[in-house]
Motif scaffolding. Structure first.
Motif, short mmCIF file in Angstrom:
data_model
loop_
_atom_site.label_atom_id
_atom_site.label_comp_id
_atom_site.label_asym_id
_atom_site.label_seq_id
_atom_site.Cartn_x
_atom_site.Cartn_y
_atom_site.Cartn_z
N ALA A 193 0.82 -1.21 0.00
CA ALA A 193 0.00 0.00 0.00
C ALA A 193 0.85 1.26 0.00
O ALA A 193 0.32 2.36 -0.05
CB ALA A 193 -0.93 0.01 1.21
N HIS A 194 2.18 1.11 0.09
CA HIS A 194 3.11 2.24 0.11
C HIS A 194 2.80 3.18 1.29
O HIS A 194 2.79 4.39 1.13
CB HIS A 194 3.10 3.01 -1.20
N THR A 195 2.54 2.58 2.46
CA THR A 195 2.26 3.37 3.65
C THR A 195 3.12 2.87 4.81
O THR A 195 3.71 1.79 4.74
CB THR A 195 0.79 3.26 4.07
N PHE A 196 3.20 3.69 5.86
CA PHE A 196 3.86 3.26 7.08
C PHE A 196 3.10 3.84 8.26
O PHE A 196 2.41 4.85 8.16
CB PHE A 196 5.34 3.69 7.11
N ASP A 197 3.19 3.13 9.39
CA ASP A 197 2.57 3.59 10.63
C ASP A 197 3.63 4.29 11.44
O ASP A 197 4.69 3.73 11.72
CB ASP A 197 2.01 2.41 11.42
N LEU A 198 3.36 5.52 11.82
CA LEU A 198 4.29 6.33 12.60
C LEU A 198 3.82 6.40 14.04
O LEU A 198 2.69 6.79 14.31
CB LEU A 198 4.40 7.74 12.02
N ASP A 199 4.70 5.99 14.96
CA ASP A 199 4.41 6.06 16.38
C ASP A 199 5.00 7.36 16.92
O ASP A 199 6.20 7.50 17.05
CB ASP A 199 5.02 4.86 17.10
N ALA A 200 4.14 8.33 17.19
CA ALA A 200 4.56 9.63 17.71
C ALA A 200 4.08 9.74 19.15
O ALA A 200 2.95 10.15 19.40
CB ALA A 200 4.00 10.76 16.85
N GLU A 201 4.92 9.32 20.08
CA GLU A 201 4.62 9.35 21.52
C GLU A 201 3.33 8.60 21.84
O GLU A 201 2.46 9.11 22.55
CB GLU A 201 4.58 10.78 22.03
N GLY A 202 3.18 7.42 21.31
CA GLY A 202 2.02 6.58 21.60
C GLY A 202 0.86 6.75 20.65
O GLY A 202 -0.08 5.97 20.69
N VAL A 203 0.89 7.74 19.81
CA VAL A 203 -0.17 7.95 18.82
C VAL A 203 0.29 7.36 17.49
O VAL A 203 1.35 7.71 16.99
CB VAL A 203 -0.49 9.45 18.65
#
Length: 124
Positions: free
Chosen positions: A60-70
């Motif tokens: 899907a050409h995506t990534f999940d970004l973890d920004a301080e738990g979000v």
């Protein structure tokens, strides 16, 4: 007439080496960075968000970004900079393409350890 053509050719060549070629190199470098990004890498997005990559979805050409738990989902093209690469242990097998050498005494001790572990689990 020949001088005008020569000046035009030199001007076009100079434009290629000054503007187009460096931009193509930069695009290839950026594409390689995006293709090699892995979970655990710290990145900065084009919007200025800092975080750690939790997962990468290549299809899907995506990534999940973890920004301080979000957890936020971004396109891979939204990565501006990789601040810190993921800590992925590299084995000697991956580096050399062949299995590491194991001494017979180490192999025997591993077998004995597995047998002991199996006996303990059966006793429980």
């Amino acid at each position: 007439m020949n001088a005008n053509i020569l000046i035009l050719v030199v001007f076009i060549a100079a434009m290629y080496f000054i503007m187009i070629r460096p931009q193509q190199k930069q695009q290839k470098k950026r594409q390689a960075m995006i293709n090699n990004v892995q979970a655990g890498a710290e990145v900065i997005t084009i919007g200025g968000m800092h975080g750690t990559i939790a997962a990468v979805n290549k299809e899907a050409h995506t990534f999940d970004l973890d920004a301080e738990g979000v957890i936020l989902v971004f396109e891979l093209s939204a990565i501006r900079q990789v601040v810190k690469e993921a800590n992925v242990p590299v084995t000697t097998e991956e580096l050399t393409g062949e299995a590491p050498e194991v001494n017979e005494s180490e192999a025997d001790s591993d077998d004995n350890q597995e047998a002991t572990d199996t006996q303990k689990s059966e006793e429980k």
